[in-house]
Design an enzyme around this catalytic site. Structure first.
Site, PDB file in Angstrom:
ATOM      1  CB  VAL A  12       1.611   5.340   3.537  1.00  0.00           C
ATOM      2  CG1 VAL A  12       0.994   6.538   2.849  1.00  0.00           C
ATOM      3  CG2 VAL A  12       0.535   4.450   4.156  1.00  0.00           C
ATOM      4  CE  LYS A  13       0.964  -1.550   5.288  1.00  0.00           C
ATOM      5  NZ  LYS A  13      -0.291  -0.848   5.029  1.00  0.00           N
ATOM      6  CB  ALA A  14       8.735   0.191   4.643  1.00  0.00           C
ATOM      7  N   GLY A  49       6.191   1.160  -0.283  1.00  0.00           N
ATOM      8  CA  GLY A  49       4.882   1.382  -0.862  1.00  0.00           C
ATOM      9  C   GLY A  49       4.901   1.541  -2.370  1.00  0.00           C
ATOM     10  CG  PHE A  84      -1.901   1.096   1.281  1.00  0.00           C
ATOM     11  CD1 PHE A  84      -2.926   1.171   0.352  1.00  0.00           C
ATOM     12  CD2 PHE A  84      -1.804   2.079   2.242  1.00  0.00           C
ATOM     13  CE1 PHE A  84      -3.841   2.206   0.395  1.00  0.00           C
ATOM     14  CE2 PHE A  84      -2.710   3.116   2.295  1.00  0.00           C
ATOM     15  CZ  PHE A  84      -3.728   3.189   1.366  1.00  0.00           C
TER      16      PHE A  84
END
Length: 370
Positions: A184-186, A188, A182
């Site tokens: 905003v994941k690390a 992303g 997703f």
């Protein structure tokens, strides 16, 4: 100084790449499960050391597909943590199984292995530990419990890509692991995406069929099992290959900022709970503190232009969607406290030293006045 929690320019430098990938997919008729996906799966196998990696359309679908491939179905029970994102429970329910909620540990806010064995019944099929924020579940005791009771471990590593425990990559600490890409994941992506990793060839084979309507990838329109439409597209995979190539740099940047937070905020002692120090190989996707004055601290920081975020302000069994699965025997005091006290501070790879210092200055200033 204004410091957003979700920076609006996460993909600004990648604009030409995204345009090229969209054009390529739209003009070559190679949109799903082609070369970019194969390259990403190969890169993930090498990065994690897993025998197999299966790209899917989202982290939520990764959990669903992994659970079903591991044999979870109607009538089964799956042990999950009460304080977590909703897919750990909703995807269990989607398969006709029952989530059984357990408490978390006070410092890490992730599954407490000491609470697991007491909730095992003859119907228990799996344990679904979820690594949250910058902490991993203590997996060694969970593996011992699973081995004694013949259970499968489906590991939710959706926010801990790149982390390790005892030298083993997150996602490979159970029988099958899941990840999310997703935005905003690390690591992303420019949309939704997920990955499943496993060393079990049968689970891997089933995951590949389940993600593509039960087909085996060799013969179209021949359906071996009932599956889903959970295929990763070539645009997302191409973008993620670009991100994977520089993921180590992303992790180092996040870790550097987190280290500066911990070093300066440690002077507050027990007035605030920081992520546990000295933990090897973690991914600082989120830097979450726990404060008894959480709401006042958040408002104070916002007045200074610093945005924060509250993850999961209510535990799962206290929400309407999951109330039917709550059990009066559940001892969830630590999870309830975590939901009331957690506050995530902004952290992202291109954060400047001045921005990081401003965040810490704000937290310290609040405690000076209170």
């Amino acid at each position: 100084m204004t410091i957003p929690f979700f920076p609006p320019d996460l993909f600004e430098a990648d604009r030409p790449l995204i345009h090229d990938l969209v054009f390529e997919a739209g003009t070559t008729n190679r949109f799903m499960l082609k070369d970019h996906v194969a390259a990403l799966e190969d890169g993930f196998r090498r990065a994690t050391g897993a025998a197999d990696a299966i790209a899917v359309s989202s982290g939520t679908f990764a959990v669903l597909v992994a659970l079903k491939a591991a044999g979870v179905g109607p009538g089964d029970e799956v042990i999950v943590q009460a304080y977590c994102c909703q897919p750990v429970a909703s995807q269990v329910i989607a398969l006709g199984a029952t989530p059984v909620f357990v408490d978390v540990t006070a410092d890490t806010m992730v599954m407490d292995p000491a609470r697991v064995e007491e909730r095992i019944t003859p119907r228990t099929r799996a344990i679904l530990p979820a690594h949250l924020f910058s902490c991993l579940v203590d997996m060694a005791p969970l593996r011992d419990i699973a081995r004694r009771h013949g259970l499968v471990i489906v590991e939710d590593a959706c926010v801990q890509q790149g982390a390790t425990q005892d030298g083993v990559a997150a996602g490979r600490l159970g029988d099958v692991g899941t990840f999310s890409f997703f935005q905003v994941k690390a690591m992303g992506g420019c949309g939704e995406g997920g990955m499943i990793v496993t060393d079990d060839p049968e689970i891997g084979r089933r995951c590949r069929m389940l993600r593509n309507h039960g087909q085996d990838g060799a013969t179209r329109f021949l359906h071996h099992i009932i599956g889903f439409n959970s295929r990763m597209d070539e645009i997302m995979a191409g973008f993620l290959n670009h991100r994977l190539a520089r993921f180590d740099d992303i992790l180092r940047s996040r870790a550097r900022i987190a280290a500066s937070y911990t070093e300066r905020l440690s002077v507050l002692g027990n007035r605030i709970t920081l992520p546990p120090p000295g933990v090897e190989g973690r991914c600082y996707y989120i830097y979450a503190v726990q404060s008894p004055d959480r709401d006042a601290l958040r408002a104070f920081l916002l007045d200074r232009g610093i945005a924060t975020h509250i993850y999961y302000p209510r535990i799962l069994p206290h929400q309407r969607a999951f109330a039917a699965y709550a059990d009066p025997r559940d001892r969830l005091d630590t999870a309830i406290r975590a939901a009331r006290q957690n506050l995530a501070l902004p952290i992202y790879p291109h954060m400047t030293d001045a921005q990081a210092d401003a965040v810490v200055d704000g937290v310290l200033a609040f405690h000076t006045r209170h």
